[in-house]
Structure formats: structure tokens, C-alpha cells
Design a protein around this motif. Structure first.
Motif, PDB file in Angstrom:
ATOM      1  N   PHE A  99       7.572  -4.514  21.230  1.00 53.69           N
ATOM      2  CA  PHE A  99       7.172  -3.513  20.245  1.00 53.69           C
ATOM      3  C   PHE A  99       8.389  -2.843  19.622  1.00 53.69           C
ATOM      4  N   GLY A 100       9.452  -2.677  20.428  1.00 56.26           N
ATOM      5  CA  GLY A 100      10.692  -2.123  19.895  1.00 56.26           C
ATOM      6  C   GLY A 100      11.224  -2.992  18.770  1.00 56.26           C
ATOM      7  N   ALA A 101      11.170  -4.316  18.989  1.00 56.22           N
ATOM      8  CA  ALA A 101      11.647  -5.256  17.965  1.00 56.22           C
ATOM      9  C   ALA A 101      10.761  -5.199  16.716  1.00 56.22           C
ATOM     10  N   ILE A 102       9.457  -5.016  16.914  1.00 53.87           N
ATOM     11  CA  ILE A 102       8.551  -4.892  15.755  1.00 53.87           C
ATOM     12  C   ILE A 102       8.891  -3.610  14.985  1.00 53.87           C
ATOM     13  N   GLY A 103       9.208  -2.551  15.741  1.00 54.26           N
ATOM     14  CA  GLY A 103       9.644  -1.295  15.109  1.00 54.26           C
ATOM     15  C   GLY A 103      10.862  -1.506  14.232  1.00 54.26           C
ATOM     16  N   GLU A 104      11.811  -2.316  14.731  1.00 53.31           N
ATOM     17  CA  GLU A 104      13.019  -2.611  13.939  1.00 53.31           C
ATOM     18  C   GLU A 104      12.675  -3.384  12.669  1.00 53.31           C
ATOM     19  N   GLU A 105      11.754  -4.339  12.790  1.00 53.18           N
ATOM     20  CA  GLU A 105      11.330  -5.103  11.601  1.00 53.18           C
ATOM     21  C   GLU A 105      10.706  -4.178  10.559  1.00 53.18           C
ATOM     22  N   LEU A 106       9.860  -3.246  11.022  1.00 47.58           N
ATOM     23  CA  LEU A 106       9.222  -2.297  10.096  1.00 47.58           C
ATOM     24  C   LEU A 106      10.284  -1.460   9.382  1.00 47.58           C
ATOM     25  N   SER A 107      11.301  -1.024  10.151  1.00 51.40           N
ATOM     26  CA  SER A 107      12.315  -0.151   9.548  1.00 51.40           C
ATOM     27  C   SER A 107      13.121  -0.879   8.476  1.00 51.40           C
ATOM     28  N   LYS A 108      13.237  -2.220   8.602  1.00 51.18           N
ATOM     29  CA  LYS A 108      13.932  -2.994   7.556  1.00 51.18           C
ATOM     30  C   LYS A 108      13.218  -2.854   6.211  1.00 51.18           C
ATOM     31  N   ASP A 109      11.903  -2.602   6.286  1.00 48.79           N
ATOM     32  CA  ASP A 109      11.130  -2.429   5.051  1.00 48.79           C
ATOM     33  C   ASP A 109      10.851  -0.952   4.761  1.00 48.79           C
ATOM     34  N   GLY A 110      11.664  -0.076   5.350  1.00 50.07           N
ATOM     35  CA  GLY A 110      11.566   1.350   5.042  1.00 50.07           C
ATOM     36  C   GLY A 110      10.381   2.057   5.683  1.00 50.07           C
ATOM     37  N   ILE A 111       9.869   1.482   6.787  1.00 49.51           N
ATOM     38  CA  ILE A 111       8.717   2.097   7.463  1.00 49.51           C
ATOM     39  C   ILE A 111       9.160   2.643   8.822  1.00 49.51           C
ATOM     40  N   THR A 112       8.950   3.933   9.035  1.00 51.17           N
ATOM     41  CA  THR A 112       9.349   4.585  10.291  1.00 51.17           C
ATOM     42  C   THR A 112       8.189   4.575  11.272  1.00 51.17           C
ATOM     43  N   LEU A 113       8.450   4.140  12.492  1.00 51.64           N
ATOM     44  CA  LEU A 113       7.408   4.134  13.519  1.00 51.64           C
ATOM     45  C   LEU A 113       7.336   5.515  14.159  1.00 51.64           C
ATOM     46  N   LEU A 114       6.159   6.133  14.098  1.00 56.52           N
ATOM     47  CA  LEU A 114       5.960   7.481  14.665  1.00 56.52           C
ATOM     48  C   LEU A 114       5.467   7.381  16.103  1.00 56.52           C
ATOM     49  N   GLU A 142       0.815  -1.226   0.000  1.00 60.56           N
ATOM     50  CA  GLU A 142       0.000   0.000   0.000  1.00 60.56           C
ATOM     51  C   GLU A 142       0.848   1.276   0.000  1.00 60.56           C
ATOM     52  N   GLY A 143       2.178   1.117   0.013  1.00 59.89           N
ATOM     53  CA  GLY A 143       3.057   2.285  -0.054  1.00 59.89           C
ATOM     54  C   GLY A 143       3.241   3.021   1.266  1.00 59.89           C
ATOM     55  N   VAL A 144       3.072   2.306   2.379  1.00 58.02           N
ATOM     56  CA  VAL A 144       3.221   2.926   3.701  1.00 58.02           C
ATOM     57  C   VAL A 144       4.693   3.254   3.972  1.00 58.02           C
ATOM     58  N   THR A 145       4.967   4.481   4.415  1.00 56.90           N
ATOM     59  CA  THR A 145       6.343   4.856   4.783  1.00 56.90           C
ATOM     60  C   THR A 145       6.460   5.211   6.268  1.00 56.90           C
ATOM     61  N   GLU A 146       5.317   5.477   6.903  1.00 58.35           N
ATOM     62  CA  GLU A 146       5.300   5.790   8.338  1.00 58.35           C
ATOM     63  C   GLU A 146       4.183   4.978   8.964  1.00 58.35           C
ATOM     64  N   ALA A 147       4.369   4.601  10.240  1.00 55.12           N
ATOM     65  CA  ALA A 147       3.318   3.815  10.886  1.00 55.12           C
ATOM     66  C   ALA A 147       3.153   4.232  12.342  1.00 55.12           C
ATOM     67  N   VAL A 148       1.968   3.964  12.878  1.00 49.34           N
ATOM     68  CA  VAL A 148       1.710   4.177  14.306  1.00 49.34           C
ATOM     69  C   VAL A 148       1.091   2.904  14.876  1.00 49.34           C
ATOM     70  N   MET A 149       1.349   2.672  16.171  1.00 52.11           N
ATOM     71  CA  MET A 149       0.734   1.528  16.861  1.00 52.11           C
ATOM     72  C   MET A 149      -0.171   2.076  17.940  1.00 52.11           C
ATOM     73  N   MET A 150      -1.419   1.602  18.003  1.00 55.85           N
ATOM     74  CA  MET A 150      -2.302   2.121  19.032  1.00 55.85           C
ATOM     75  C   MET A 150      -3.457   1.191  19.345  1.00 55.85           C
ATOM     76  N   GLY A 151      -3.997   1.324  20.564  1.00 56.14           N
ATOM     77  CA  GLY A 151      -5.069   0.443  20.998  1.00 56.14           C
ATOM     78  C   GLY A 151      -4.465  -0.741  21.722  1.00 56.14           C
TER      79      GLY A 151
END
Length: 271
Positions: free
Chosen positions: A112-127, A71-80
Motif C-alpha cells: 500500500f505504501g508503494a501504491i501511495g507513492e504511485e498516487l503521489s506521482k499523479d499529484g494525489i495525496t493519501l490521507l 475526476e480531479g481528485v487531489t486527496e485519496a483514502v484507502m479503506m475496507g
């Protein structure tokens, strides 16, 4: 032509994700919102409010990341929230298994920190999970419901010190206090069960809840939240006040919260 921002939302239960969606649309017109929700957790009525929606089982990290990339996501947030029972009913895919093998201490922050690292491997920054939500963070002083009495304020301040200590030890971020006595400390069971236990022990009189952020809290994936559910649970358990940390606690569905606090005579005070 510049592309609009594409933000991925990893959405647990409750109204937090919806609040973010409304705020994002207001603050960043044209933003594309892509949501991954979880079976039996995320509110189904979130799907029509966003541009793309996929529901996965807790533990399907590869599926989640592939969908974001497509879907072309470059930034992400985790919530709930994700309920503890679903975290233990994890049917992990290979990507989560490899991640779990790397993480020695299993708590929200490390996982969640580790999930953040996985996302960054695919070019997605956790906000930060308070992106666009600054106006939902109350500043110090009276927030809602009746103004607290001096004795109650003392209990809230005492609870604040205790909760800061327990949260620094990774135990929990909420405590229930009555007349200078700690009745309940939140651990893995979650805030609502802690409130009920504390209320029972406090005989439903002069009992208060205090909820804080951890020292060095990572606001990308763990923000203390108070919403209508918290107020209802406190009222049912006979608690008269909630102390929150000023500037670091999200107040969700504010209008409803203000109304409920007056109706149920539950005060909110930011410390």
C-alpha cells in the motif's frame, strides 16, 4: 471561486467506505467524493451515495489512477478489506507489475505504501483512513456489552502484549486468549477465521479476542476495525469479550454494535 475538496476513495468490502462517505458529507459540506471499487468486493449500494463510481479488478492500478485524475481528485483514502483470494487472483496491469518489482517484502504496509507513492506521482495525496472519523475511535475503558470481570480483563491485557509483539513482527494484529493461554494468532487468513479457530480451541468458554494496531502503524491504509460482523463472529465462536486499542481502533456502525453486544453478551473493552 475556490473549488470544493475532491476526495478519491479506494473502497474494499464492508461498511467502512459508507461510514467514511457519511462522515465526509457531514464534516466537509460540498466535498466531491469519487470512488473506485473492486469487482466482487465493494458493496454495489455505495455507488448511488457518491458523485462518481468506477469498478475495477484488483490489480488495475493504471485504470484507478486515470479515473481519479480525470475526476480531479487531489486527496485519496484507502479503506475496507480485499479478500486474500482476490489478492492472489491478481491480474496485474503494467503499473502494478513495475510496482511489485520494486517491493522486496510483500506485506500490506509495503504494497500500500508503494501504491501511495504511485498516487503521489499523479499529484494525489493519501490521507489517513481515519480522516473525519475521530468520533468512531473509542477511548480507554468499557465500550459495549456487559462490563468485563477482573479475570477477563487480565486475559485482555495479556492478549494486548502478545498482539503488540506479533504485529511488530508483521504476523497479525489479533490474538485469541483463554485463561492466560494463547489459542490462536491471526496471520494471513484474516480475523474471522482466527476467531473461529480460537473459539473452537477454547471450547466456547471464557475466550477473548484482542485486536491492536501495529507499532508505527501507518493509518493511511491500515486501521484496525470492529463492526457488527466481528461481534456476530465472536458470538458464534463463543467468545465473551473483545479487547481493542484505545484511540486507534475504528468502531463501525456503533448503534448496531452496542445493540448486538448486549443481545449476544459480548463485551468490548478499550485498553
Amino acid at each position: 471561486m475556490s473549488h470544493p475538496r475532491t476526495i478519491g476513495i479506494i473502497a474494499g468490502s464492508g461498511i467502512y467506505p459508507e461510514t467514511f462517505v457519511r462522515a465526509a458529507r457531514k464534516e466537509s459540506p460540498g466535498v466531491k467524493l469519487v470512488v473506485v471499487g473492486f469487482d466482487n468486493e465493494t458493496r454495489p449500494d455505495l455507488a448511488p451515495q457518491v458523485d462518481s463510481f468506477l469498478s475495477v479488478r484488483v490489480g488495475q492500478l493504471s485504470k484507478l489512477i486515470k479515473f481519479f485524475v480525470k475526476e480531479g481528485v487531489t486527496e485519496a483514502v484507502m479503506m475496507g478489506q480485499i479478500s486474500p483470494k482476490n489478492l492472489f487472483d491478481l491480474r496485474p496491469d503494467l503499473r502494478i507489475l513495475m510496482l511489485l518489482a520494486r517491493v522486496k517484502k510483500r506485506n500490506a504496509e509495503t504494497l500500500f505504501g508503494a501504491i501511495g507513492e504511485e498516487l503521489s506521482k499523479d499529484g494525489i495525496t493519501l490521507l489517513s483512513a481515519v480522516t473525519f472519523l475521530e468520533e468512531h475511535l473509542p477511548s480507554a475503558g468499557h465500550v459495549a456489552g456487559p462490563v468485563v470481570k477482573p479475570r477477563t480483563l487480565e486475559d485482555l491485557q495479556y492478549g494486548f502484549e502478545i498482539a503488540k509483539t506479533t504485529s511488530s513482527l508483521d504476523i497479525g494484529q489479533s490474538v485469541v486468549i483463554r485463561h492466560g493461554t494463547v489459542l490462536a494468532v491471526e496471520a494471513f487468513e484474516g480475523t474471522n477465521k482466527c476467531i473461529r479457530r480460537g473459539g473452537e480451541l477454547g471450547k466456547k468458554k471464557d475466550t477473548v479476542l484482542v485486536k491492536v494496531s501495529k507499532p508505527n502503524q501507518d493509518f493511511r491504509f491500515d486501521v484496525p476495525v470492529v463492526g457488527p460482523d466481528t461481534i456476530r463472529t465472536c458470538a458464534e465462536a463463543g467468545l465473551c469479550a473483545i479487547g481493542i486499542e484505545a484511540g486507534k481502533t475504528l468502531l463501525l456502525d456503533k448503534e448496531n454494535v452496542l445493540k448486538l453486544c448486549m443481545e449476544k453478551k459480548v463485551s468490548i473493552h478499550a485498553l
